[in-house]
Design a protein around this motif. Structure first.
Motif, PDB file in Angstrom:
ATOM      1  N   GLU A 136       0.829  -1.207   0.000  1.00 17.01           N
ATOM      2  CA  GLU A 136       0.000   0.000   0.000  1.00 17.01           C
ATOM      3  C   GLU A 136       0.862   1.255   0.000  1.00 17.01           C
ATOM      4  O   GLU A 136       0.550   2.243  -0.640  1.00 17.01           O
ATOM      5  CB  GLU A 136      -0.927  -0.018   1.216  1.00 17.01           C
ATOM      6  CG  GLU A 136      -2.031   1.002   1.169  1.00 17.01           C
ATOM      7  CD  GLU A 136      -3.098   0.728   2.207  1.00 17.01           C
ATOM      8  OE1 GLU A 136      -4.239   1.179   2.013  1.00 17.01           O
ATOM      9  OE2 GLU A 136      -2.799   0.062   3.223  1.00 17.01           O
ATOM     10  N   TRP A 137       1.982   1.187   0.733  1.00 13.54           N
ATOM     11  CA  TRP A 137       2.943   2.285   0.720  1.00 13.54           C
ATOM     12  C   TRP A 137       4.292   1.773   1.195  1.00 13.54           C
ATOM     13  O   TRP A 137       4.404   0.664   1.720  1.00 13.54           O
ATOM     14  CB  TRP A 137       2.478   3.472   1.557  1.00 13.54           C
ATOM     15  CG  TRP A 137       2.215   3.169   3.017  1.00 13.54           C
ATOM     16  CD1 TRP A 137       1.200   2.433   3.537  1.00 13.54           C
ATOM     17  CD2 TRP A 137       2.985   3.621   4.138  1.00 13.54           C
ATOM     18  NE1 TRP A 137       1.281   2.394   4.907  1.00 13.54           N
ATOM     19  CE2 TRP A 137       2.353   3.122   5.300  1.00 13.54           C
ATOM     20  CE3 TRP A 137       4.118   4.418   4.266  1.00 13.54           C
ATOM     21  CZ2 TRP A 137       2.846   3.374   6.580  1.00 13.54           C
ATOM     22  CZ3 TRP A 137       4.595   4.679   5.541  1.00 13.54           C
ATOM     23  CH2 TRP A 137       3.972   4.160   6.682  1.00 13.54           C
ATOM     24  N   ARG A 181      -1.078  -3.933   1.997  1.00 11.75           N
ATOM     25  CA  ARG A 181      -2.504  -3.676   2.152  1.00 11.75           C
ATOM     26  C   ARG A 181      -3.188  -4.959   2.628  1.00 11.75           C
ATOM     27  O   ARG A 181      -2.611  -6.052   2.570  1.00 11.75           O
ATOM     28  CB  ARG A 181      -3.107  -3.184   0.842  1.00 11.75           C
ATOM     29  CG  ARG A 181      -3.120  -4.206  -0.262  1.00 11.75           C
ATOM     30  CD  ARG A 181      -3.801  -3.661  -1.525  1.00 11.75           C
ATOM     31  NE  ARG A 181      -2.973  -2.665  -2.203  1.00 11.75           N
ATOM     32  CZ  ARG A 181      -3.289  -1.370  -2.254  1.00 11.75           C
ATOM     33  NH1 ARG A 181      -4.372  -0.914  -1.664  1.00 11.75           N
ATOM     34  NH2 ARG A 181      -2.508  -0.521  -2.902  1.00 11.75           N
ATOM     35  N   ARG A 228       2.147  -7.643   8.040  1.00 14.83           N
ATOM     36  CA  ARG A 228       1.932  -6.682   6.960  1.00 14.83           C
ATOM     37  C   ARG A 228       3.096  -5.716   6.765  1.00 14.83           C
ATOM     38  O   ARG A 228       2.937  -4.680   6.131  1.00 14.83           O
ATOM     39  CB  ARG A 228       0.636  -5.904   7.215  1.00 14.83           C
ATOM     40  CG  ARG A 228      -0.618  -6.791   7.144  1.00 14.83           C
ATOM     41  CD  ARG A 228      -1.875  -6.032   7.486  1.00 14.83           C
ATOM     42  NE  ARG A 228      -2.081  -4.899   6.602  1.00 14.83           N
ATOM     43  CZ  ARG A 228      -2.960  -3.937   6.845  1.00 14.83           C
ATOM     44  NH1 ARG A 228      -3.701  -3.959   7.952  1.00 14.83           N
ATOM     45  NH2 ARG A 228      -3.092  -2.925   6.004  1.00 14.83           N
ATOM     46  N   TRP A 251      -7.626  -8.168  -4.547  1.00 13.83           N
ATOM     47  CA  TRP A 251      -7.849  -6.936  -3.793  1.00 13.83           C
ATOM     48  C   TRP A 251      -8.410  -5.796  -4.649  1.00 13.83           C
ATOM     49  O   TRP A 251      -9.124  -4.922  -4.170  1.00 13.83           O
ATOM     50  CB  TRP A 251      -6.550  -6.482  -3.124  1.00 13.83           C
ATOM     51  CG  TRP A 251      -5.520  -5.954  -4.080  1.00 13.83           C
ATOM     52  CD1 TRP A 251      -4.562  -6.662  -4.732  1.00 13.83           C
ATOM     53  CD2 TRP A 251      -5.363  -4.589  -4.493  1.00 13.83           C
ATOM     54  NE1 TRP A 251      -3.807  -5.834  -5.544  1.00 13.83           N
ATOM     55  CE2 TRP A 251      -4.275  -4.553  -5.412  1.00 13.83           C
ATOM     56  CE3 TRP A 251      -6.015  -3.400  -4.170  1.00 13.83           C
ATOM     57  CZ2 TRP A 251      -3.838  -3.377  -6.012  1.00 13.83           C
ATOM     58  CZ3 TRP A 251      -5.580  -2.225  -4.780  1.00 13.83           C
ATOM     59  CH2 TRP A 251      -4.507  -2.226  -5.684  1.00 13.83           C
ATOM     60  N   ASN A 252      -8.110  -5.829  -5.951  1.00 12.24           N
ATOM     61  CA  ASN A 252      -8.563  -4.761  -6.851  1.00 12.24           C
ATOM     62  C   ASN A 252      -9.539  -5.309  -7.890  1.00 12.24           C
ATOM     63  O   ASN A 252      -9.522  -4.920  -9.050  1.00 12.24           O
ATOM     64  CB  ASN A 252      -7.346  -4.126  -7.529  1.00 12.24           C
ATOM     65  CG  ASN A 252      -7.638  -2.722  -8.039  1.00 12.24           C
ATOM     66  OD1 ASN A 252      -8.576  -2.074  -7.596  1.00 12.24           O
ATOM     67  ND2 ASN A 252      -6.828  -2.257  -8.971  1.00 12.24           N
TER      68      ASN A 252
END
Length: 255
Positions: A79-80, A95, A155, A215-216
């Protein structure tokens, strides 16, 4: 650096499905029919080195990052990311995402998969050499525990480099950096990407189905991808003319 540029021009990920060949002008449909000129040698990102296998791997697995059409990369399962001031430590924050069987994708999946490429070394181990002690490990000079890859928690993945490597972030989009599930390492049906393996008839056809746990998922327009194994170009052309293939031409690949 020259080596990376040469590798990148051949293997760099651009997008999941880039249609750059002959296409028929038909309404958008939920099923895409394409062909490979040979059977993929593996479904495993840790072993994929040839073009066809890597193409398939990128359809069924996701990595920390993925490449944008044209240039650049964007976060995927990461996610970052935090990068230290000296640019030698990358901390990827994952994420909330799940494998196709519903189990969480964790930083340990990345750590385990990456280290398995180094010990024993696979043909793609050299891609990991920017990571601290990765090359020494591949040569048998240090233990796998000394390599700079560490899951801090479920994570959070910490990666330490030998020295600042500007292209490392982009490198994580390569097929070899896509993890397999720690709980199902040899099961290609447990995947993380936009599609999952529905059916395979060896040397004939591979059917991929939309992964509803991706996830997407909302960005995936196709419900199925049918891949015919067609070694002969003229046969593929006739199939296209009959409507058995939707696309023909240069590689339909994210590579």
């Amino acid at each position: 650096m020259k080596l990376f540029i040469e590798i990148g021009s051949k293997w760099f990920l651009i997008s999941l499905l880039v249609l750059v060949g002959c296409t028929k002008e038909e309404p958008a449909q939920s099923r895409l029919k394409i062909s490979f000129n040979m059977q993929p040698t593996t479904f495993d990102p840790r072993k994929a080195g040839d073009f066809i296998s890597s193409t398939l791997v990128c359809m069924i697995y996701e990595g920390l990052t993925r490449c944008l059409p044209g240039d650049g990369v964007e976060p995927a399962l990461a996610e970052w990311v935090e990068i230290s001031k000296d640019q030698t430590i990358y901390i990827f924050h994952l994420r909330k995402a799940r494998w196709s069987d519903g189990k969480p994708i964790t930083a340990s999946d990345f750590e385990r998969s990456w280290k398995q490429i180094l010990n024993p070394p696979s043909s793609c181990a050299f891609l990991f050499y920017p990571i601290k002690h990765a090359e020494l490990c591949a040569k048998g000079e240090v233990s796998i525990d000394e390599v700079g890859i560490k899951a801090l928690d479920d994570r959070t993945l910490r990666v330490e480099l030998e020295q600042p490597t500007p292209y490392f972030y982009s490198l994580t989009a390569f097929p070899s950096f896509l993890p397999v599930a720690s709980h199902a390492e040899d099961n290609p049906r447990i995947c993380s990407g936009p599609f999952l393996l529905e059916e395979m008839i060896h040397s004939n056809e591979i059917v991929l189905r939309k992964n509803h746990r991706y996830w997407n998922e909302r960005e995936v327009a196709l419900d199925e991808v049918h891949i015919s194994i067609v070694p002969d170009e003229m046969t593929a052309l006739h199939m296209f003319e009959r409507g058995d293939l939707d696309w023909l031409g240069g590689s339909i690949s994210p590579l």
